[in-house]
Design an enzyme around this catalytic site. Structure first.
Site, PDB file in Angstrom:
ATOM      1  N   SER A 167      -4.964  -8.133  15.068  1.00 27.90           N
ATOM      2  CA  SER A 167      -4.393  -7.470  13.887  1.00 27.90           C
ATOM      3  C   SER A 167      -3.357  -6.411  14.258  1.00 27.90           C
ATOM      4  O   SER A 167      -2.835  -5.721  13.387  1.00 27.90           O
ATOM      5  CB  SER A 167      -5.520  -6.827  13.066  1.00 27.90           C
ATOM      6  OG  SER A 167      -6.328  -6.007  13.883  1.00 27.90           O
ATOM      7  N   ASN A 190     -16.026  -0.923  13.156  1.00 32.84           N
ATOM      8  CA  ASN A 190     -16.247  -1.103  11.715  1.00 32.84           C
ATOM      9  C   ASN A 190     -16.110   0.206  10.942  1.00 32.84           C
ATOM     10  O   ASN A 190     -15.441   0.260   9.918  1.00 32.84           O
ATOM     11  CB  ASN A 190     -17.632  -1.715  11.462  1.00 32.84           C
ATOM     12  CG  ASN A 190     -17.742  -3.122  12.033  1.00 32.84           C
ATOM     13  OD1 ASN A 190     -16.761  -3.678  12.504  1.00 32.84           O
ATOM     14  ND2 ASN A 190     -18.951  -3.674  12.005  1.00 32.84           N
ATOM     15  N   THR A 216       9.631  -3.098 -33.691  1.00 37.29           N
ATOM     16  CA  THR A 216       8.408  -3.881 -33.527  1.00 37.29           C
ATOM     17  C   THR A 216       8.865  -5.335 -33.526  1.00 37.29           C
ATOM     18  O   THR A 216       9.826  -5.671 -34.241  1.00 37.29           O
ATOM     19  CB  THR A 216       7.388  -3.649 -34.675  1.00 37.29           C
ATOM     20  OG1 THR A 216       7.983  -4.085 -35.895  1.00 37.29           O
ATOM     21  CG2 THR A 216       6.990  -2.191 -34.815  1.00 37.29           C
ATOM     22  N   HIS A 217       8.251  -6.166 -32.745  1.00 37.89           N
ATOM     23  CA  HIS A 217       8.684  -7.564 -32.567  1.00 37.89           C
ATOM     24  C   HIS A 217      10.143  -7.641 -32.123  1.00 37.89           C
ATOM     25  O   HIS A 217      10.827  -8.619 -32.423  1.00 37.89           O
ATOM     26  CB  HIS A 217       8.515  -8.372 -33.855  1.00 37.89           C
ATOM     27  CG  HIS A 217       7.196  -8.155 -34.539  1.00 37.89           C
ATOM     28  ND1 HIS A 217       6.075  -8.892 -34.236  1.00 37.89           N
ATOM     29  CD2 HIS A 217       6.823  -7.247 -35.478  1.00 37.89           C
ATOM     30  CE1 HIS A 217       5.070  -8.463 -34.991  1.00 37.89           C
ATOM     31  NE2 HIS A 217       5.492  -7.457 -35.737  1.00 37.89           N
ATOM     32  N   SER A 249      29.171  -9.326  -9.698  1.00 39.80           N
ATOM     33  CA  SER A 249      29.002 -10.764  -9.511  1.00 39.80           C
ATOM     34  C   SER A 249      30.059 -11.265  -8.540  1.00 39.80           C
ATOM     35  O   SER A 249      31.173 -10.754  -8.509  1.00 39.80           O
ATOM     36  CB  SER A 249      29.158 -11.453 -10.873  1.00 39.80           C
ATOM     37  OG  SER A 249      29.530 -12.803 -10.686  1.00 39.80           O
ATOM     38  N   LYS A 259      31.467  -8.541 -14.508  1.00 38.35           N
ATOM     39  CA  LYS A 259      30.035  -8.262 -14.555  1.00 38.35           C
ATOM     40  C   LYS A 259      29.625  -6.957 -13.884  1.00 38.35           C
ATOM     41  O   LYS A 259      30.136  -6.584 -12.835  1.00 38.35           O
ATOM     42  CB  LYS A 259      29.257  -9.404 -13.873  1.00 38.35           C
ATOM     43  CG  LYS A 259      29.223 -10.690 -14.662  1.00 38.35           C
ATOM     44  CD  LYS A 259      28.572 -10.552 -16.027  1.00 38.35           C
ATOM     45  CE  LYS A 259      27.110 -10.831 -16.045  1.00 38.35           C
ATOM     46  NZ  LYS A 259      26.678 -12.103 -15.559  1.00 38.35           N
ATOM     47  N   ASN A 313      25.786  -5.709 -13.302  1.00 41.52           N
ATOM     48  CA  ASN A 313      24.429  -6.170 -13.587  1.00 41.52           C
ATOM     49  C   ASN A 313      23.356  -5.101 -13.339  1.00 41.52           C
ATOM     50  O   ASN A 313      23.486  -4.304 -12.413  1.00 41.52           O
ATOM     51  CB  ASN A 313      24.108  -7.395 -12.725  1.00 41.52           C
ATOM     52  CG  ASN A 313      25.022  -8.561 -13.034  1.00 41.52           C
ATOM     53  OD1 ASN A 313      25.436  -8.736 -14.178  1.00 41.52           O
ATOM     54  ND2 ASN A 313      25.355  -9.325 -12.020  1.00 41.52           N
ATOM     55  N   GLU A 330      15.984  -5.228 -12.882  1.00 42.87           N
ATOM     56  CA  GLU A 330      15.459  -6.597 -12.785  1.00 42.87           C
ATOM     57  C   GLU A 330      14.538  -6.753 -11.573  1.00 42.87           C
ATOM     58  O   GLU A 330      13.498  -7.414 -11.637  1.00 42.87           O
ATOM     59  CB  GLU A 330      16.617  -7.602 -12.701  1.00 42.87           C
ATOM     60  CG  GLU A 330      17.355  -7.737 -14.019  1.00 42.87           C
ATOM     61  CD  GLU A 330      18.596  -8.620 -13.904  1.00 42.87           C
ATOM     62  OE1 GLU A 330      18.638  -9.515 -13.049  1.00 42.87           O
ATOM     63  OE2 GLU A 330      19.540  -8.387 -14.681  1.00 42.87           O
ATOM     64  N   TYR A 361     -20.107  -5.637   7.381  1.00 41.69           N
ATOM     65  CA  TYR A 361     -18.725  -5.945   7.726  1.00 41.69           C
ATOM     66  C   TYR A 361     -18.555  -7.443   7.952  1.00 41.69           C
ATOM     67  O   TYR A 361     -19.402  -8.091   8.555  1.00 41.69           O
ATOM     68  CB  TYR A 361     -18.289  -5.182   8.989  1.00 41.69           C
ATOM     69  CG  TYR A 361     -16.865  -5.532   9.400  1.00 41.69           C
ATOM     70  CD1 TYR A 361     -15.777  -4.911   8.798  1.00 41.69           C
ATOM     71  CD2 TYR A 361     -16.612  -6.518  10.351  1.00 41.69           C
ATOM     72  CE1 TYR A 361     -14.481  -5.259   9.141  1.00 41.69           C
ATOM     73  CE2 TYR A 361     -15.321  -6.869  10.696  1.00 41.69           C
ATOM     74  CZ  TYR A 361     -14.258  -6.233  10.087  1.00 41.69           C
ATOM     75  OH  TYR A 361     -12.981  -6.578  10.425  1.00 41.69           O
ATOM     76  N   GLN A 366     -10.372  -7.781   7.263  1.00 35.87           N
ATOM     77  CA  GLN A 366      -9.122  -7.475   7.971  1.00 35.87           C
ATOM     78  C   GLN A 366      -7.909  -7.854   7.099  1.00 35.87           C
ATOM     79  O   GLN A 366      -6.821  -7.321   7.271  1.00 35.87           O
ATOM     80  CB  GLN A 366      -9.091  -8.245   9.297  1.00 35.87           C
ATOM     81  CG  GLN A 366      -7.855  -8.016  10.127  1.00 35.87           C
ATOM     82  CD  GLN A 366      -8.036  -8.527  11.546  1.00 35.87           C
ATOM     83  OE1 GLN A 366      -8.808  -7.974  12.316  1.00 35.87           O
ATOM     84  NE2 GLN A 366      -7.359  -9.603  11.893  1.00 35.87           N
ATOM     85  N   LYS A 409      -5.280  -5.429   4.788  1.00 38.16           N
ATOM     86  CA  LYS A 409      -4.189  -4.533   5.200  1.00 38.16           C
ATOM     87  C   LYS A 409      -2.791  -4.947   4.788  1.00 38.16           C
ATOM     88  O   LYS A 409      -2.086  -4.176   4.128  1.00 38.16           O
ATOM     89  CB  LYS A 409      -4.250  -4.321   6.711  1.00 38.16           C
ATOM     90  CG  LYS A 409      -5.484  -3.541   7.061  1.00 38.16           C
ATOM     91  CD  LYS A 409      -5.703  -3.332   8.517  1.00 38.16           C
ATOM     92  CE  LYS A 409      -7.115  -2.823   8.690  1.00 38.16           C
ATOM     93  NZ  LYS A 409      -8.145  -3.801   8.221  1.00 38.16           N
TER      94      LYS A 409
HETATM   95  N1  ARG Z   1      -9.200  -5.334  12.886  1.00 37.41           N
HETATM   96  C1  ARG Z   1     -10.440  -5.151  12.231  1.00 37.41           C
HETATM   97  C2  ARG Z   1     -10.228  -4.967  10.746  1.00 37.41           C
HETATM   98  O1  ARG Z   1      -9.140  -4.724  10.341  1.00 37.41           O
HETATM   99  C3  ARG Z   1     -11.131  -3.952  12.778  1.00 37.41           C
HETATM  100  C4  ARG Z   1     -12.622  -4.038  12.723  1.00 37.41           C
HETATM  101  C5  ARG Z   1     -13.102  -4.978  13.732  1.00 37.41           C
HETATM  102  N2  ARG Z   1     -14.516  -5.075  13.733  1.00 37.41           N
HETATM  103  C6  ARG Z   1     -15.126  -6.130  14.239  1.00 37.41           C
HETATM  104  N3  ARG Z   1     -16.391  -6.157  14.197  1.00 37.41           N
HETATM  105  N4  ARG Z   1     -14.449  -7.104  14.796  1.00 37.41           N
HETATM  106  O2  ARG Z   1     -11.096  -5.082   9.954  1.00 37.41           O
END
Ligand code: ARG
Length: 480
Positions: free
Chosen positions: A23, A110, A155-156, A277, A283, A285, A290, A317, A322, A325
């Site tokens: 990660s 964890n 309204t509408h 444009s 134009k 825009n 948007e 956990y 993971q 994120k």
């Molecule tokens: N990269 C993991 C996460 O984002 C960290 C926790 C890892 N814990 C584990 N038991 N492998 O959740």
């Protein structure tokens, strides 16, 4: 491959498996939080006699050195580590030796990642609130300057009754005000520290969780170590608040796009916030509006993704988590950019007061007031409604507005019409008579503006949730 857990294994991890599992490419964003959490942990370990003073000093010095070097660019977080936690610990041990290996005493990745993510989100909750505050300031100043800028209310998407630009913007003030309050509410609920939960069952070391919690600015430690490592509610709450913010921004954007269209021309977006444009030279825009409208889907997507990821996960956990994120980081950054750009667009936008007022005069927005006028002369409302309906039809055929008719013409529809009708159904009178709390009449608006100014001034104080109610006492009847 650099990982923290080789001991039990007899084979090298397959390269693809390793990459799939790692990660670091995204959790390197948690670098500062990881260092901050580790410093608090090690300071506590020493206080509890688990580490010596010398070991603690070495670790703290090592960690601050790593932070400085990464910030200055002399140390680069590379993908050769599994995650940000492994990176920090490996570099630390390389730099300070044996003491570095003691950093993880009484801790698991964890509770570590639960802490890092909480610290990150907590800061972003405040940052988002401050961006909304800036937007609220802009909205409030438009309100203060446009108490008599008459425009049609819809309204509408059909012209309905006259209102003012101040009143229309006031609606958005209330929306974004609720957004700030929602963020404050989330902050209060999430502000408990998971550090010390270990893998999920706490630890046998005599940690002092209340101490690390206070070092890190939390109200206290979380109260169940399983929940501590398995809870991502605060992320879901934040993403849901972000989704609502985007919903508000996208409604506002939609109105600006309409108001900026050739048919409406209520506003002119500044050149700096418009684009051209490649083929049509004429134009200009409203791309920012948007894009804000478009990016709303992306933020809703993040909320849906995490709700779905968390659904059905057993305690405690699981690696599924993971996945919290990338989408969260993306949503936070998206909303931040949208708030800043939208505020920039709004604060440089020009309002075409005359066009707004002309538009309000045209679409029979005073028809309700004309009916109310007849009611004031003793005509039952249902009859008055019918009379004005016929009058409107007549005006449509004649291509004029009600107040452009002569008194004799009016009287042919109802004898109750008198000379004072023209004053009574003028745009100004229609708006000014609306003095109920929250309505567009100047004095009603002034009372609300005062409350909202007070809100901005006291936004981070304790009395803030209460004053909305107390400020309003007695004002409604005084206005009439
Ligand atoms: N990269 C993991 C996460 O984002 C960290 C926790 C890892 N814990 C584990 N038991 N492998 O959740």
């Amino acid at each position: 491959m650099a990982q923290l857990w080789g001991g039990r294994f007899t084979k090298e991890t397959d390269e693809l498996v390793y990459r799939f599992n790692a990660s670091i490419t995204f959790d390197k964003k948690l670098f500062e939080q990881d260092i901050e959490g580790s410093i608090a942990h090690v300071v506590m370990l020493e206080k509890q006699g688990i580490l010596t003073c010398g070991e603690k000093d070495a670790v703290v010095k090592g960690l601050t050195g790593i932070r400085k070097d990464v910030e200055e660019g002399s140390l680069v977080i590379t993908d050769e580590y599994e995650d940000i936690h492994s990176f920090v610990e490996a570099v630390l041990t390389k730099r300070i030796g044996e003491a570095g290996k003691k950093l993880h005493t009484g801790r698991s990745r964890n509770d570590q990642v639960a802490l890092d993510m909480k610290l990150y989100v907590r800061e972003k909750v405040l940052k988002t609130a401050s961006h909304i505050e800036a937007l609220l300031e802009t909205i409030l100043s438009v309100m203060e300057n446009n108490l008599t800028t008459y425009m049609p209310g819809f309204t509408h998407l059909q012209k309905a009754q006259p209102t003012t630009l101040a009143h229309h913007f006031g609606a958005y003030f209330e929306m974004f005000k609720r957004d700030v309050l929602r963020l404050q509410d989330i902050y209060r609920r999430m502000n408990y520290c998971p550090l010390g939960a270990g893998a999920f069952a706490g630890t046998t070391y005599p940690l002092e969780r209340a101490y690390t919690a206070s070092l890190l600015g939390f109200e206290g430690p979380t109260l169940n170590s399983m929940d501590s490592v398995a809870d991502r509610d605060y992320i879901i709450e934040f993403l849901s608040a972000l989704s609502i913010i985007m919903m508000h921004l996208s409604r506002f954007s939609e109105e600006i796009i309409i108001w900026n269209s050739n048919e409406y021309r209520f506003v002119e977006i500044d050149d700096g916030f418009s684009t051209g444009s490649s083929i049509m030279p004429q134009k200009k825009n409203p791309d920012i509006a948007e894009l804000v409208r478009g990016k709303t889907g992306r933020v809703y997507g993040a909320l849906t993704a995490i709700l779905t990821t968390m659904k059905g996960l057993p305690l405690a956990y699981n690696k599924d988590m993971q996945e919290d994120k990338e989408v969260t980081f993306d949503a936070i950054e998206t909303v931040e950019n949208c708030l800043v750009l939208f505020n920039g667009m709004l604060s440089t936008m020009k309002f075409r007061h005359n066009i707004m007022e002309e538009s309000a005069k045209k679409g029979f927005t005073n028809a309700t007031d004309a009916a109310d006028y007849l009611v004031g002369r003793g005509v039952p409302f249902r009859d008055a409604h019918g009379i004005i309906g016929q009058l409107v039809l007549y005006c449509i055929e004649k291509n004029c507005s009600i107040d452009e008719l002569g008194l004799e013409e009016l009287k042919s529809f109802s004898e109750a019409f008198e000379g004072d009708v023209f004053e009574a159904i003028s745009l100004k009178a229609c708006v000014e008579r609306r003095l109920t709390t929250g309505a567009p009449g100047i004095r009603a608006m002034e009372d609300v503006i005062k409350i909202n100014k007070d809100f901005l001034a006291r936004i981070w104080t304790k009395e803030q949730p209460e004053f909305n109610r107390s400020c309003l006492k007695g004002q409604e009847s005084e206005r009439r």
